[in-house]
Every structure is written in structure tokens, then in C-alpha cells.
Scaffold this motif. Structure first.
Motif, short mmCIF file in Angstrom:
data_model
loop_
_atom_site.label_atom_id
_atom_site.label_comp_id
_atom_site.label_asym_id
_atom_site.label_seq_id
_atom_site.Cartn_x
_atom_site.Cartn_y
_atom_site.Cartn_z
N PRO A 73 43.12 44.07 40.82
CA PRO A 73 43.16 43.77 39.35
C PRO A 73 43.49 42.20 39.17
O PRO A 73 44.38 41.80 40.09
CB PRO A 73 44.34 44.71 38.75
CG PRO A 73 44.50 45.87 39.62
CD PRO A 73 44.15 45.13 41.09
N TRP A 74 43.01 41.88 38.18
CA TRP A 74 43.31 40.30 37.92
C TRP A 74 44.59 39.91 37.25
O TRP A 74 45.27 38.97 37.56
CB TRP A 74 42.07 39.71 37.11
CG TRP A 74 41.01 39.32 37.84
CD1 TRP A 74 40.70 39.78 39.22
CD2 TRP A 74 39.46 38.99 37.38
NE1 TRP A 74 39.24 39.30 39.49
CE2 TRP A 74 38.62 39.13 38.24
CE3 TRP A 74 39.49 38.81 35.91
CZ2 TRP A 74 37.33 38.65 38.05
CZ3 TRP A 74 37.83 38.26 35.74
CH2 TRP A 74 37.05 38.46 36.86
N VAL A 89 39.53 52.03 40.16
CA VAL A 89 40.15 51.28 39.44
C VAL A 89 41.72 51.28 39.46
O VAL A 89 42.29 52.52 40.29
CB VAL A 89 39.80 51.25 37.96
CG1 VAL A 89 38.68 51.02 37.55
CG2 VAL A 89 40.42 52.74 37.10
N PRO A 95 40.50 47.88 44.06
CA PRO A 95 39.88 47.05 42.90
C PRO A 95 40.33 45.79 42.45
O PRO A 95 39.86 45.20 41.77
CB PRO A 95 40.02 48.03 41.98
CG PRO A 95 40.54 49.35 42.63
CD PRO A 95 41.18 48.91 43.94
N LEU A 139 38.36 46.12 33.07
CA LEU A 139 39.06 46.19 34.13
C LEU A 139 38.27 45.97 35.25
O LEU A 139 36.99 45.83 35.35
CB LEU A 139 39.77 47.60 34.10
CG LEU A 139 39.11 48.63 33.95
CD1 LEU A 139 38.10 48.99 34.90
CD2 LEU A 139 40.04 49.94 33.85
N ASN A 140 39.07 45.39 36.42
CA ASN A 140 38.49 45.18 37.75
C ASN A 140 38.18 46.61 38.29
O ASN A 140 38.83 47.62 37.99
CB ASN A 140 39.30 44.58 38.65
CG ASN A 140 39.72 43.02 37.88
OD1 ASN A 140 40.73 42.99 37.43
ND2 ASN A 140 38.59 42.17 38.36
N TYR A 141 37.15 46.63 39.22
CA TYR A 141 36.65 47.86 39.72
C TYR A 141 35.89 47.63 41.20
O TYR A 141 35.56 46.58 41.67
CB TYR A 141 35.86 48.73 38.79
CG TYR A 141 34.52 47.89 38.72
CD1 TYR A 141 33.53 48.82 39.65
CD2 TYR A 141 34.06 47.01 38.22
CE1 TYR A 141 32.08 48.13 39.50
CE2 TYR A 141 32.59 46.44 38.06
CZ TYR A 141 31.66 47.02 38.89
OH TYR A 141 30.41 46.61 38.66
N ARG A 142 36.05 48.75 41.85
CA ARG A 142 35.27 48.65 43.16
C ARG A 142 34.18 50.07 43.25
O ARG A 142 34.60 50.97 42.50
CB ARG A 142 36.14 48.58 44.36
CG ARG A 142 36.62 47.45 44.75
CD ARG A 142 35.78 46.23 44.88
NE ARG A 142 36.42 45.03 45.33
CZ ARG A 142 36.62 43.90 44.45
NH1 ARG A 142 36.22 43.91 43.33
NH2 ARG A 142 37.39 42.93 44.74
N THR A 157 32.45 43.09 39.52
CA THR A 157 33.92 43.38 39.81
C THR A 157 34.62 43.69 38.57
O THR A 157 35.85 43.88 38.54
CB THR A 157 34.27 42.01 40.61
OG1 THR A 157 34.11 41.11 39.44
CG2 THR A 157 33.91 41.79 41.86
N VAL A 158 33.70 43.39 37.55
CA VAL A 158 34.60 43.48 35.93
C VAL A 158 33.53 44.81 35.24
O VAL A 158 32.39 44.12 35.13
CB VAL A 158 34.87 42.27 35.35
CG1 VAL A 158 35.34 42.59 33.84
CG2 VAL A 158 35.54 41.83 36.11
N THR A 183 45.65 50.58 37.88
CA THR A 183 46.41 50.16 36.62
C THR A 183 47.97 50.54 36.84
O THR A 183 48.47 50.86 37.91
CB THR A 183 45.98 50.84 35.48
OG1 THR A 183 46.36 50.66 34.06
CG2 THR A 183 46.14 52.46 35.57
#
Length: 153
Positions: A101-102, A42, A99, A31-34, A14-15, A44
Motif C-alpha cells: 500500500p502507498w 490487497v 500489495p 487501493l493498491n493490489y497484486r 498496481t492501483v 489494509t
């Protein structure tokens, strides 16, 4: 590592870290991703440096795992070009991966990294022996665990 194994590792994470170039040179950001449809996705903020410099550019994405105790791990590197995927504010169409994001704040811009190469390697512990007069006192010498040595990208 095979391409299929690389995608399996990517799909479990996930990161990761996206690398791109801005006016001052190379930049790497976590960054977080899928993963979906053979792409890295991603999100942003529109004002973020990633959103400014990533569209239509070559980029690299890396995910890895290291077991420091066992001295083992793996690493996957995806190289390709990034494209902004148009969607409205807060909108991710149902068939697109989210994705998630955190960090706090609105992250409405969705990007996809379209791979040109996907490579990976597995890190194995080397045979470690005490130094024999080479290097500094207390140093160790590493010898490949197999005749071919550690796998490379």
C-alpha cells in the motif's frame, strides 16, 4: 475482451478500486493490489472500514485505463467474495503477493478477492459528426465506429 486478456491487464496494474457495501450502502475505494493465483490481493489496516465490511462479503474490483486524447481505453471488472487471509502483524508469507500500500501507516490485514466473474471491455473512439439539429447548439452526435458498436461487458 477475453478472460485471459482481462487477467493480463490486471497483472500489469498496481492501483484499482474495490467496491463493497457497508451499512450506508455501496462504497468504492482506491487501493493498491497484486494479482496471483487467480486472485486479487490487497492489504489494509485492521481498523479501516474496508477491513470491517469486506470479510465474507460479495465485492467488486475494477481497473481501467483511459486515453482521453485518443478517446480509447479498457476496463476490467472482477466480481467475487473477499476473505481475510490470516497472517501475523507485518507478515506476508513468502509465496503470497505483497500489495505494498502507498498510504502511510501499518496495513497488516491481507485480503484476497476470489473471483466468480472476470469481464472486460475495450473502448474505441466513436465516429463523431456535428449535430444536425438535435440536442443543444454545439453538441455532437456519436455513431458506433463498427456495426456492432463498442464492446460491452
Amino acid at each position: 475482451m477475453t478472460t485471459e486478456q482481462c487477467w493480463e491487464h490486471l497483472a500489469r496494474g498496481t492501483v484499482g478500486r474495490m467496491a463493497y457495501v457497508d451499512r450506508d450502502g455501496p462504497v468504492i475505494v482506491p487501493l493498491n493490489y497484486r494479482v496471483a493465483e487467480g486472485r486479487i490481493w490487497v492489504r489494509t489496516a485492521s481498523y479501516d472500514q474496508l477491513a470491517i465490511h469486506l470479510p465474507h462479503q460479495q465485492a467488486a474490483f475494477e481497473v481501467d485505463h483511459v486515453d482521453e486524447h485518443a478517446h480509447t481505453g479498457w476496463s476490467v471488472l472482477v466480481r467475487g467474495h473477499a476473505e481475510h487471509v490470516v497472517a501475523g502483524p507485518g507478515e506476508t508469507p513468502g509465496d503470497w503477493p505483497d500489495p505494498a500500500p502507498w498510504p502511510e501507516g501499518l496495513r497488516w490485514m491481507t485480503f484476497a478477492l476470489f473471483p466468480t466473474t472476470v469481464t472486460g471491455r475495450v473502448l474505441h473512439q466513436a465516429d463523431v459528426s456535428p449535430a444536425t439539429g438535435q440536442g443543444r447548439p454545439g453538441s455532437i452526435q456519436r455513431h458506433p465506429a463498427t456495426p456492432a458498436g463498442p464492446a460491452s461487458r
